[in-house]
Design a protein around this motif. Structure first.
Motif, PDB file in Angstrom:
ATOM      1  N   TRP A  65      13.697  36.445  10.853  1.00 10.43           N
ATOM      2  CA  TRP A  65      12.323  36.134  11.272  1.00 10.43           C
ATOM      3  C   TRP A  65      11.329  36.459  10.160  1.00 10.43           C
ATOM      4  O   TRP A  65      10.374  35.713   9.918  1.00 10.43           O
ATOM      5  CB  TRP A  65      11.966  36.916  12.540  1.00 10.43           C
ATOM      6  CG  TRP A  65      12.461  36.288  13.801  1.00 10.43           C
ATOM      7  CD1 TRP A  65      13.574  36.629  14.507  1.00 10.43           C
ATOM      8  CD2 TRP A  65      11.878  35.185  14.502  1.00 10.43           C
ATOM      9  NE1 TRP A  65      13.710  35.824  15.611  1.00 10.43           N
ATOM     10  CE2 TRP A  65      12.687  34.930  15.632  1.00 10.43           C
ATOM     11  CE3 TRP A  65      10.748  34.397  14.288  1.00 10.43           C
ATOM     12  CZ2 TRP A  65      12.403  33.917  16.540  1.00 10.43           C
ATOM     13  CZ3 TRP A  65      10.465  33.387  15.197  1.00 10.43           C
ATOM     14  CH2 TRP A  65      11.282  33.151  16.307  1.00 10.43           C
ATOM     15  N   ALA A  66      11.543  37.597   9.476  1.00 13.86           N
ATOM     16  CA  ALA A  66      10.633  37.977   8.396  1.00 13.86           C
ATOM     17  C   ALA A  66      10.668  36.941   7.273  1.00 13.86           C
ATOM     18  O   ALA A  66       9.623  36.544   6.733  1.00 13.86           O
ATOM     19  CB  ALA A  66      10.998  39.361   7.867  1.00 13.86           C
ATOM     20  N   LEU A  67      11.865  36.473   6.924  1.00 15.99           N
ATOM     21  CA  LEU A  67      11.995  35.503   5.840  1.00 15.99           C
ATOM     22  C   LEU A  67      11.369  34.165   6.202  1.00 15.99           C
ATOM     23  O   LEU A  67      10.587  33.589   5.427  1.00 15.99           O
ATOM     24  CB  LEU A  67      13.474  35.310   5.497  1.00 15.99           C
ATOM     25  CG  LEU A  67      14.162  36.487   4.791  1.00 15.99           C
ATOM     26  CD1 LEU A  67      15.667  36.267   4.748  1.00 15.99           C
ATOM     27  CD2 LEU A  67      13.601  36.682   3.386  1.00 15.99           C
ATOM     28  N   GLN A  68      11.693  33.630   7.405  1.00 17.35           N
ATOM     29  CA  GLN A  68      11.175  32.313   7.760  1.00 17.35           C
ATOM     30  C   GLN A  68       9.671  32.354   8.000  1.00 17.35           C
ATOM     31  O   GLN A  68       8.945  31.428   7.623  1.00 17.35           O
ATOM     32  CB  GLN A  68      11.889  31.770   8.998  1.00 17.35           C
ATOM     33  CG  GLN A  68      11.572  30.316   9.320  1.00 17.35           C
ATOM     34  CD  GLN A  68      11.961  29.377   8.200  1.00 17.35           C
ATOM     35  OE1 GLN A  68      13.131  29.237   7.876  1.00 17.35           O
ATOM     36  NE2 GLN A  68      10.984  28.713   7.589  1.00 17.35           N
ATOM     37  N   SER A  69       9.175  33.439   8.601  1.00 17.44           N
ATOM     38  CA  SER A  69       7.723  33.574   8.788  1.00 17.44           C
ATOM     39  C   SER A  69       7.025  33.710   7.446  1.00 17.44           C
ATOM     40  O   SER A  69       5.960  33.133   7.215  1.00 17.44           O
ATOM     41  CB  SER A  69       7.411  34.793   9.664  1.00 17.44           C
ATOM     42  OG  SER A  69       7.911  34.626  10.969  1.00 17.44           O
ATOM     43  N   GLY A  70       7.631  34.476   6.538  1.00 19.29           N
ATOM     44  CA  GLY A  70       7.048  34.621   5.207  1.00 19.29           C
ATOM     45  C   GLY A  70       6.986  33.300   4.475  1.00 19.29           C
ATOM     46  O   GLY A  70       6.008  33.003   3.773  1.00 19.29           O
ATOM     47  N   ALA A  71       8.022  32.469   4.655  1.00 22.91           N
ATOM     48  CA  ALA A  71       8.030  31.141   4.029  1.00 22.91           C
ATOM     49  C   ALA A  71       6.992  30.232   4.668  1.00 22.91           C
ATOM     50  O   ALA A  71       6.258  29.512   3.981  1.00 22.91           O
ATOM     51  CB  ALA A  71       9.419  30.517   4.154  1.00 22.91           C
ATOM     52  N   ARG A  72       6.888  30.278   5.982  1.00 26.46           N
ATOM     53  CA  ARG A  72       5.993  29.365   6.700  1.00 26.46           C
ATOM     54  C   ARG A  72       4.524  29.668   6.428  1.00 26.46           C
ATOM     55  O   ARG A  72       3.709  28.757   6.281  1.00 26.46           O
ATOM     56  CB  ARG A  72       6.271  29.458   8.205  1.00 26.46           C
ATOM     57  CG  ARG A  72       5.411  28.532   9.044  1.00 26.46           C
ATOM     58  CD  ARG A  72       5.673  28.727  10.515  1.00 26.46           C
ATOM     59  NE  ARG A  72       4.814  27.869  11.326  1.00 26.46           N
ATOM     60  CZ  ARG A  72       4.608  28.044  12.627  1.00 26.46           C
ATOM     61  NH1 ARG A  72       5.195  29.036  13.256  1.00 26.46           N
ATOM     62  NH2 ARG A  72       3.811  27.233  13.287  1.00 26.46           N
ATOM     63  N   PHE A  73       4.193  30.949   6.335  1.00 24.00           N
ATOM     64  CA  PHE A  73       2.791  31.336   6.197  1.00 24.00           C
ATOM     65  C   PHE A  73       2.387  31.623   4.756  1.00 24.00           C
ATOM     66  O   PHE A  73       1.285  32.102   4.504  1.00 24.00           O
ATOM     67  CB  PHE A  73       2.485  32.545   7.081  1.00 24.00           C
ATOM     68  CG  PHE A  73       2.621  32.263   8.543  1.00 24.00           C
ATOM     69  CD1 PHE A  73       1.797  31.356   9.171  1.00 24.00           C
ATOM     70  CD2 PHE A  73       3.604  32.891   9.290  1.00 24.00           C
ATOM     71  CE1 PHE A  73       1.935  31.075  10.530  1.00 24.00           C
ATOM     72  CE2 PHE A  73       3.754  32.628  10.645  1.00 24.00           C
ATOM     73  CZ  PHE A  73       2.914  31.707  11.263  1.00 24.00           C
ATOM     74  N   GLY A  74       3.282  31.323   3.802  1.00 25.09           N
ATOM     75  CA  GLY A  74       2.921  31.472   2.410  1.00 25.09           C
ATOM     76  C   GLY A  74       2.893  32.898   1.914  1.00 25.09           C
ATOM     77  O   GLY A  74       2.230  33.195   0.917  1.00 25.09           O
ATOM     78  N   PHE A  75       3.597  33.820   2.596  1.00 28.79           N
ATOM     79  CA  PHE A  75       3.604  35.203   2.167  1.00 28.79           C
ATOM     80  C   PHE A  75       4.530  35.431   0.970  1.00 28.79           C
ATOM     81  O   PHE A  75       4.403  36.426   0.268  1.00 28.79           O
ATOM     82  CB  PHE A  75       4.052  36.118   3.314  1.00 28.79           C
ATOM     83  CG  PHE A  75       3.106  36.167   4.481  1.00 28.79           C
ATOM     84  CD1 PHE A  75       1.752  35.950   4.311  1.00 28.79           C
ATOM     85  CD2 PHE A  75       3.572  36.444   5.759  1.00 28.79           C
ATOM     86  CE1 PHE A  75       0.877  36.009   5.389  1.00 28.79           C
ATOM     87  CE2 PHE A  75       2.713  36.504   6.842  1.00 28.79           C
ATOM     88  CZ  PHE A  75       1.361  36.281   6.654  1.00 28.79           C
ATOM     89  N   LEU A  76       5.492  34.511   0.775  1.00 25.81           N
ATOM     90  CA  LEU A  76       6.532  34.717  -0.224  1.00 25.81           C
ATOM     91  C   LEU A  76       6.362  33.757  -1.390  1.00 25.81           C
ATOM     92  O   LEU A  76       5.907  32.623  -1.229  1.00 25.81           O
ATOM     93  CB  LEU A  76       7.909  34.534   0.406  1.00 25.81           C
ATOM     94  CG  LEU A  76       8.199  35.430   1.628  1.00 25.81           C
ATOM     95  CD1 LEU A  76       9.547  35.106   2.232  1.00 25.81           C
ATOM     96  CD2 LEU A  76       8.133  36.902   1.230  1.00 25.81           C
ATOM     97  N   SER A  77       6.766  34.203  -2.572  1.00 23.01           N
ATOM     98  CA  SER A  77       6.594  33.397  -3.784  1.00 23.01           C
ATOM     99  C   SER A  77       7.560  32.221  -3.836  1.00 23.01           C
ATOM    100  O   SER A  77       7.265  31.202  -4.464  1.00 23.01           O
ATOM    101  CB  SER A  77       6.781  34.277  -5.029  1.00 23.01           C
ATOM    102  OG  SER A  77       8.060  34.881  -5.006  1.00 23.01           O
ATOM    103  N   ASP A  78       8.715  32.339  -3.180  1.00 24.06           N
ATOM    104  CA  ASP A  78       9.715  31.256  -3.180  1.00 24.06           C
ATOM    105  C   ASP A  78      10.090  30.940  -1.738  1.00 24.06           C
ATOM    106  O   ASP A  78      11.142  31.378  -1.236  1.00 24.06           O
ATOM    107  CB  ASP A  78      10.949  31.663  -3.979  1.00 24.06           C
ATOM    108  CG  ASP A  78      11.889  30.491  -4.243  1.00 24.06           C
ATOM    109  OD1 ASP A  78      11.719  29.438  -3.589  1.00 24.06           O
ATOM    110  OD2 ASP A  78      12.786  30.635  -5.091  1.00 24.06           O
ATOM    111  N   PRO A  79       9.250  30.178  -1.037  1.00 23.57           N
ATOM    112  CA  PRO A  79       9.510  29.913   0.386  1.00 23.57           C
ATOM    113  C   PRO A  79      10.812  29.157   0.634  1.00 23.57           C
ATOM    114  O   PRO A  79      11.477  29.380   1.653  1.00 23.57           O
ATOM    115  CB  PRO A  79       8.294  29.093   0.821  1.00 23.57           C
ATOM    116  CG  PRO A  79       7.697  28.564  -0.429  1.00 23.57           C
ATOM    117  CD  PRO A  79       7.993  29.564  -1.494  1.00 23.57           C
ATOM    118  N   ALA A  80      11.191  28.263  -0.260  1.00 22.63           N
ATOM    119  CA  ALA A  80      12.430  27.501  -0.061  1.00 22.63           C
ATOM    120  C   ALA A  80      13.637  28.428  -0.064  1.00 22.63           C
ATOM    121  O   ALA A  80      14.544  28.303   0.778  1.00 22.63           O
ATOM    122  CB  ALA A  80      12.567  26.436  -1.144  1.00 22.63           C
ATOM    123  N   ALA A  81      13.666  29.367  -0.990  1.00 27.66           N
ATOM    124  CA  ALA A  81      14.782  30.306  -1.053  1.00 27.66           C
ATOM    125  C   ALA A  81      14.821  31.196   0.180  1.00 27.66           C
ATOM    126  O   ALA A  81      15.904  31.506   0.713  1.00 27.66           O
ATOM    127  CB  ALA A  81      14.665  31.170  -2.316  1.00 27.66           C
TER     128      ALA A  81
END
Length: 585
Positions: free
Chosen positions: A382-398
């Motif tokens: 959940w943390a990874l997919q939410s981070g990707a969806r909301f732009g929290f992470l530098s590499d959302p695809a990964a």
């Protein structure tokens, strides 16, 4: 002299003499800015006029009682955001009273019972609150997305007969039964089957750092109870709205629509823990069960199972249909890993970039200690997919790819949990695999029907596919299981109404969303679209400006390309409305 019926707003500064005594010049300067920057513009915006200023207070007249109330709510909510650097005791706070009554106009001044009652009601209001008369309540109830609390009949100075008064609840997360019905279109009634709210267990350790521990006990009991067939269990978001309070269980039962409340406390000292719990019937206040447990900390998971079984027996022996409730039946996790998971969940619930990154770090650390504990991997997913969806992470695809890998692992066996299916539904929705997402969402609900998030996740998928009636049905169930639900629930509730062509209802929901997350780009996009739907281009333009102030690089094309729309017609509907509002293509 002229007589007429008018809505009167009376307001004053709380503790004005105390503030003046501390710093007269600075207080007067701050008050001057408050009037010029907030109070006067809002009164003009809602078609009112200031009758008089009286040092620390004011009197205003409005032709509409709805406008007067909405103006007071807007001012008080804006006050919460003013002067963030000033401590609580030194901040300027207002209180307000509103009454609808007969007034006498003498030049620019007004007199009469309407004025007198409004002034008396203002003295009843708590700092930062609004107190209204029953006449006002009858006019605005059902027309504004706010909650009300009855104060009963009040004896007011120099007013012959008592006045029934109400306080407006300015916490947008609290949905009163009346506001619940306005937003969802359904009455909040007691369900036929047993229903329970597990209130946050109080941390009695005297150590704020142990707060997450007592929260974790509460969450584990909620999780275990949600497996019981035929039992409605309120979600964490709703019960944690009462954290730090000592609410009347009758009030909890009314506000959440449940028959039973479980409350308790946790005291942790060294390697020993004491947990108390009591089960209460809301309507009568009767105690159905209570017990105290003293255990070594290494028995904590067996203790959670024991408490959960006791509660279900107290509800009704036949309710479980012979089920054995053992939250850790297959494997009790490593205690340090469980401790890290509780900290990770606490960070994840903050819904911030920093919280998301810290949650992922804690989940990874916990997995390294106990790689076989599936709940840790679900939390990381959940943390990874939410981070990707909301732009929290530098590499959302990964991040999304890793979340999918976790889903593959969690679903590989024959005993996949409801949580694993819900995570897969969320990941598939973000990836545009809508039919697969719906299948996993339905499976999550079938395995654990009382989990609000599973219904909400399925609603998101239905909205993306243009299946708005199904989305509305799912979101209503999600909010019913969590009346004090996460803010983002209302984005998809409003989207479902808009997709069904119920534009007025969509606008009501979006306006409520604005009270909860006005600084969110998702909220401002929806306000821009909704205003454009009604050809209110002035307000649509304001919302568009707010979107661009949050994200100067925003474009309609980029937004519609990155959002998981299931068909071109739906994508075009949103794009056309955004362009009409003035957002750049």
């Amino acid at each position: 002299m002229e007589r007429k019926l008018a809505a009167i707003l009376a307001a004053d500064v709380v503790g004005f003499s105390r503030l003046m005594g501390r710093d007269k010049e600075n207080t007067l300067l701050r008050l001057k800015h408050l009037l010029s920057e907030l109070v006067k513009p809002q009164i003009r915006a809602f078609k009112g006029r200031i009758v008089k200023l009286m040092g620390d207070g004011l009197l205003a007249e409005f032709p509409s009682v709805v406008d007067a109330t909405e103006c007071a709510v807007a001012i008080q909510r804006a006050m919460l955001q003013r002067e963030p650097g000033i401590s609580g005791s030194r901040r300027i706070k207002l209180r307000a009273g509103i009454h609808l009554g007969d007034i006498i106009i003498d030049g620019s001044d007004i007199f009469g019972d309407g004025v007198n009652v409004a002034a008396r009601l203002e003295t009843l209001a708590e700092p930062g609150a609004i107190c209204i008369s029953e006449d006002v309540y009858r006019q605005v109830n059902g027309k504004l997305p706010v909650s009300f609390r009855s104060l009963g009949k009040q004896e007011l100075k120099n007013i012959e007969s008592g006045i029934s008064a109400y306080s407006i609840d300015l916490d947008p997360a609290r949905l009163s039964p009346e506001l619940y019905e306005i937003l969802t279109g359904e009455a909040l009634e007691l369900p036929d089957q047993p229903s329970i709210a597990v209130l946050p267990f109080q941390n009695m350790s005297g150590d704020p750092e142990q707060e997450y521990f007592s929260d974790g006990i509460t969450e584990d009991i909620i999780t275990a109870l949600s497996h019981v067939n035929g039992l409605i269990v309120m979600a964490r978001n709703s019960t944690f709205a009462y954290k730090g309070q000592s609410p009347d269980v009758r009030q909890v039962g009314r506000e959440l629509g449940v028959r039973f409340v479980l409350e308790g406390s946790v005291r942790k000292a060294g390697q020993r823990v004491r947990i108390t719990g009591q089960l209460i019937e809301c309507q009568t206040g009767a105690h159905l069960w209570a017990d105290r447990y003293d255990r070594q900390l290494d028995d904590i998971f067996a203790l959670q199972d024991e408490i959960t079984r006791e509660i279900t027996v107290a509800l009704a022996a036949s309710l479980t249909h012979g089920q054995e409730l053992k939250l850790w039946a297959d494997q009790a996790p490593d205690l340090e890993a469980w401790d890290l998971m509780m900290r990770g969940l606490s960070e994840q619930y903050k819904f911030t970039r920093e919280g998301n990154l810290e949650a992922a770090r804690l989940f990874r650390q916990a997995i390294a200690l106990d790689p076989g504990f599936s709940s840790l991997k679900i939390g990381l997913g959940w943390a990874l997919q939410s981070g990707a969806r909301f732009g929290f992470l530098s590499d959302p695809a990964a991040a999304s790819t890793e979340a999918q890998s976790l889903c593959d692992e969690l679903l590989a066996g024959d005993n996949a949990t409801a949580d694993a299916h819900a995570l897969q539904a969320y990941v598939f929705t973000c990836r545009g695999r809508f039919e697969d997402a719906k299948a996993h969402g339905r499976q999550a609900i079938a395995l654990q029907p009382s989990v609000s998030l599973s219904h909400a996740t399925l609603a998101v998928t239905h909205n993306c596919c243009g299946e708005f009636a199904a989305a509305l049905n799912c979101m209503r169930k999600a909010i019913r299981l969590s009346p004090y639900c996460p803010d983002w629930y209302f984005t998809h509730l409003g989207d479902a109404y808009r997709g069904l062509g119920r534009l007025e209802q969509a606008r009501t929901v979006y306006r409520h969303l604005e009270t909860r997350m006005a600084g969110s780009i998702l909220c401002q996009i929806r306000l821009a679209v909704s205003h454009a739907d009604f050809n209110d281009l002035a307000n649509a333009s304001k919302a568009a400006e707010a979107v661009l102030s949050i994200d100067p690089q925003f474009s309609v094309r980029a937004y519609t390309a990155s959002t998981a729309f299931g068909n071109d017609e739906l994508r075009k509907s949103w794009a056309d409305a955004m362009l009409k509002a003035g957002l750049p293509e």
